[in-house]
Design a protein around this motif. Structure first.
Motif, short mmCIF file in Angstrom:
data_model
loop_
_atom_site.label_atom_id
_atom_site.label_comp_id
_atom_site.label_asym_id
_atom_site.label_seq_id
_atom_site.Cartn_x
_atom_site.Cartn_y
_atom_site.Cartn_z
N LEU A 105 2.12 -10.39 139.32
CA LEU A 105 3.11 -11.14 138.55
C LEU A 105 4.30 -10.26 138.19
CD1 LEU A 105 3.91 -13.74 137.10
CD2 LEU A 105 2.63 -12.96 135.11
N ALA A 106 4.03 -9.04 137.73
CA ALA A 106 5.13 -8.13 137.38
C ALA A 106 5.96 -7.79 138.62
CB ALA A 106 4.58 -6.86 136.74
N GLY A 107 5.28 -7.63 139.76
CA GLY A 107 6.02 -7.34 140.98
C GLY A 107 6.91 -8.49 141.42
N ARG A 108 6.44 -9.71 141.25
CA ARG A 108 7.25 -10.87 141.62
C ARG A 108 8.40 -11.10 140.66
NH1 ARG A 108 4.93 -14.15 145.49
NH2 ARG A 108 2.79 -13.62 146.08
N LEU A 109 8.15 -10.89 139.36
CA LEU A 109 9.20 -11.12 138.37
C LEU A 109 10.23 -10.00 138.35
CD1 LEU A 109 7.17 -12.56 135.33
CD2 LEU A 109 8.37 -13.80 137.14
N TRP A 110 9.79 -8.76 138.69
CA TRP A 110 10.71 -7.62 138.72
C TRP A 110 10.61 -6.90 140.07
CZ3 TRP A 110 8.25 -8.91 134.05
CH2 TRP A 110 9.12 -9.29 133.04
N LEU A 153 3.81 -19.36 135.79
CA LEU A 153 5.06 -18.61 135.75
C LEU A 153 5.71 -18.54 137.13
CD1 LEU A 153 4.22 -15.69 133.29
CD2 LEU A 153 5.59 -17.73 132.87
N ARG A 154 4.89 -18.43 138.15
CA ARG A 154 5.45 -18.45 139.49
C ARG A 154 6.09 -19.81 139.78
NH1 ARG A 154 1.89 -16.78 144.35
NH2 ARG A 154 3.94 -17.21 145.28
N TYR A 155 5.45 -20.88 139.34
CA TYR A 155 6.00 -22.22 139.58
C TYR A 155 7.29 -22.42 138.79
CZ TYR A 155 6.41 -27.27 139.78
OH TYR A 155 6.87 -28.55 139.99
N LEU A 156 7.29 -21.99 137.53
CA LEU A 156 8.44 -22.27 136.66
C LEU A 156 9.61 -21.32 136.91
CD1 LEU A 156 6.46 -22.84 133.33
CD2 LEU A 156 7.47 -24.59 134.81
N LEU A 157 9.33 -20.11 137.40
CA LEU A 157 10.39 -19.12 137.52
C LEU A 157 10.71 -18.72 138.96
CD1 LEU A 157 9.36 -16.71 134.63
CD2 LEU A 157 11.24 -18.36 134.61
N GLU A 158 9.73 -18.86 139.87
CA GLU A 158 9.92 -18.36 141.22
C GLU A 158 10.19 -19.49 142.21
OE1 GLU A 158 7.65 -15.35 144.36
OE2 GLU A 158 6.49 -16.49 142.90
N ARG A 159 9.22 -20.38 142.37
CA ARG A 159 9.41 -21.49 143.31
C ARG A 159 8.52 -22.66 142.91
NH1 ARG A 159 5.50 -21.17 147.77
NH2 ARG A 159 4.10 -19.40 147.43
N ARG A 200 20.09 -23.61 131.59
CA ARG A 200 19.62 -22.65 132.59
C ARG A 200 20.57 -21.46 132.65
NH1 ARG A 200 19.90 -22.55 138.63
NH2 ARG A 200 21.26 -24.36 138.46
N PRO A 201 20.06 -20.25 132.38
CA PRO A 201 20.94 -19.08 132.42
C PRO A 201 21.28 -18.67 133.84
CG PRO A 201 18.69 -18.41 132.00
CD PRO A 201 18.70 -19.92 132.02
N HIS A 202 22.20 -17.73 133.95
CA HIS A 202 22.63 -17.27 135.26
C HIS A 202 21.48 -16.61 136.00
CE1 HIS A 202 22.98 -13.79 132.62
NE2 HIS A 202 22.77 -13.04 133.70
N GLY A 203 21.45 -16.80 137.31
CA GLY A 203 20.47 -16.12 138.13
C GLY A 203 19.09 -16.74 138.15
N ALA A 204 18.88 -17.86 137.45
CA ALA A 204 17.54 -18.46 137.42
C ALA A 204 17.30 -19.28 138.68
CB ALA A 204 17.39 -19.34 136.18
N ALA A 205 16.05 -19.37 139.06
CA ALA A 205 15.69 -20.20 140.19
C ALA A 205 15.89 -21.67 139.83
CB ALA A 205 14.24 -19.94 140.59
N ALA A 206 15.87 -22.51 140.84
CA ALA A 206 16.01 -23.94 140.60
C ALA A 206 14.90 -24.42 139.67
CB ALA A 206 15.96 -24.69 141.92
#
Length: 570
Positions: A105-110, A153-159, A200-206
């Protein structure tokens, strides 16, 4: 050799050392109170009887916890065939899974460097190591909550992949029927909704559509159906009062009532602050420095911290609102907070003040272990008193003293070598040494007395191989460590009711039957001069009552304040 390759090798060696430290001593000790013996006793009954749906504690149904964790232990035993190894393996595997999920998770988020910091931070915290090396439900629960949170978190922030929702919902459902609070990861939808509402802040995924989150419901139901499905079928086919009472006790009293109107482990609202300050060491020492950094990132609207920290705060508030509190309840927060702290740790460790603080922690630990070890080796009155209170022999003094002194001296030498400039690695190495001390030294030495195996060996030798053994006012470890089948007369029943059945049982074969009894529960109808004080275990005195010591004509009762078996579990 390149710097990158060298760093890679050091990381592999560190991970191997971490694995060996968490697994240190596995198979060398028996289950010890408060929770381990009852789970293993129920798991062993499943294996022996083939009845896996309803766990038993002796002759009674065990309705304090769902059977999922006991299924894991029983299934592990079926594969391995050795209880002292099988009962700890689910916790070890759950700990390793939690570390991997935190790393991924940390690797995917950062990035991978941050992932490395997250793993080391989590592995260095005291509570994580303690739970990884104990056969309690909580380590498995945390693996499931971390899995669910990882997928959410992957669903909400990544894809927005629906498969992640199925993983998240199923893990939360399975966690709920493992220990009732497995649904906690779903609370992350609240800080996500607030973050989304703020824009939605800048740089966030859809951002995913809220309607798609409804897939969590069938996935959650499917996870709970692993246990609730078979239980529901059994309730439909068997209307017996015993089974109905079991379902009511577990589904209502041990969930809703336990939370809203707890009857034990009642603590003040601020209780978890002291848990964080102690059991989350050394990480808790960094919290004052982490809070400003977290706050700045929250103000910038970074969704990663909004969700990790917002969810952790909700978990803390959820458990603080209940009058019943135990230190393990907030354990699910720890992996998420370590992931949230990981990006800030390199900067913090560049500060001299942070490094001195961590060095002081290691020095205190080393000095304390050295002092206690030296005191035990000195054979002083304090050392003898500590063992006497626990019914342990003085032969343990040189063993425990030697291990503690060796650990303390080694830690102090490492501190003198690495000093404050390398305080980060020093903390990690100290944690690894601590879990080796726990696994190879302390627990195997204390195990025969903590687990009651020494006491039950004395019982077997005293009554002889052909005698029948009963137990009254017993503890789970007594039945688990007995060298023969034991007749019990209930666990939660009042002691007088147990004597109502135990007395006639003794009288049926007075020269061949013995009863193991807690000292406070000895009936006035027992001729004390014929009873035998067999020893102590877990600060309790135990007596053996031969059948000839029972007076069938007596009808005296125990004092009104005499109790019965209680479940002090989590």
């Amino acid at each position: 050799m390149s710097t990158t390759l060298l760093r890679h090798h050091w990381r592999l060696l560190t991970l191997l050392a971490l694995l060996l430290a968490l697994a240190a001593g596995i198979g060398l000790r028996a289950p010890t109170p408060p929770d381990e013996p009852r789970f293993v006793l129920a798991a062993r009954a499943m294996v022996e009887t083939g009845q896996w749906l309803l766990p038993h504690r002796g002759s009674e149904l065990y309705a304090e916890k769902p059977p999922v964790f006991m299924w894991m232990q029983a299934a592990t035993y079926k594969v391995i065939g050795h209880w002292n190894l099988a009962f700890l393996l689910p916790s070890l595997l759950a700990a390793l899974a939690t570390l991997w999920l935190s790393w991924d998770l940390a690797g995917r988020l950062w990035n991978r460097r941050v992932a490395w910091w997250a793993v080391l931070a989590l592995a260095s915290c005291l509570q994580f190591g303690l739970m990884a090396k104990r056969a309690q439900i909580d380590m498995v629960l945390v693996a499931l909550t971390t899995l669910s949170l990882w997928a959410l978190l992957r669903y909400l922030l990544e894809r927005p992949d629906k498969r992640l929702l199925w993983v998240a919902g199923f893990a939360a459902g399975l966690g709920t029927v493992t220990k009732g609070v497995g649904f906690l990861p779903l609370l992350v939808l609240l800080p996500w909704a607030l973050w989304r509402w703020k824009g939605r802040p800048h740089g966030a995924a859809a951002l995913p559509r809220a309607r798609a989150l409804l897939w969590l419901i069938p996935a959650f139901v499917l996870g709970t159906a692993v246990w609730l499905g078979p239980l529901g079928i059994a309730l439909l086919n068997d209307p017996s009062p015993e089974l109905q009472g079991y379902a009511r006790e577990l589904l209502f009293k041990q969930t809703g009532t336990r939370y809203a109107n707890a009857w034990h482990h009642v603590q003040p609202a601020w209780y978890y602050l002291q848990v964080i300050a102690t059991l989350w060491l050394p990480g808790s020492l960094l919290l004052p420095a982490l809070l400003p950094g977290w706050w700045r990132r929250l103000r910038r609207g970074d969704g990663r911290w909004w969700l990790l920290l917002g969810w952790s705060l909700l978990v803390l508030l959820f458990f603080s609102a209940s009058p019943g509190k135990r230190e393990v309840y907030i354990f699910p927060m720890l992996p998420a907070l370590c992931v949230a702290a990981a990006p800030l740790l390199p900067g913090l460790l560049r500060r001299a003040g942070t490094r001195w603080l961590l060095l002081a922690y290691v020095l205190v630990l080393g000095v304390a272990a050295t002092g206690i070890g030296a005191e035990l080796l000195a054979d002083g009155a304090w050392a003898h008193a500590q063992l006497a209170k626990r019914g342990m022999p003085d032969v343990l003094l040189p063993v425990l003293g030697g291990w503690l002194l060796g650990f303390g001296v080694l830690v102090l030498l490492l501190a003198a070598w690495l000093r404050q400039r390398r305080a980060g690695p020093l903390v990690v190495i100290t944690a690894l040494l601590l879990w080796n001390l726990h696994g190879w030294g302390l627990m195997p030495a204390l195990g025969p007395y903590s687990s009651a195996s020494a006491l039950m060996q004395q019982v077997g030798e005293r009554i002889g191989p052909s005698a029948k053994l009963g137990a009254l006012a017993w503890r789970e470890q007594n039945l688990l460590q007995a060298d023969r089948p034991v007749t019990d007369f209930g666990f939660k029943r009042p002691w007088d009711d147990q004597w109502h059945d135990a007395g006639p049982w003794l009288a049926q074969a007075p020269h061949n039957r013995w009863l193991l009894v807690l000292e406070q529960a000895i009936s006035p109808c027992v001729k004390r001069d014929q009873a035998v004080m067999i020893g102590s275990s877990n600060r309790n005195q135990w007596w053996l009552v031969p059948g000839t010591a029972w007076d069938p004509a007596c009808h005296a009762a125990l004092p009104r304040d005499a109790g019965a078996g209680v479940d002090d579990g989590d």
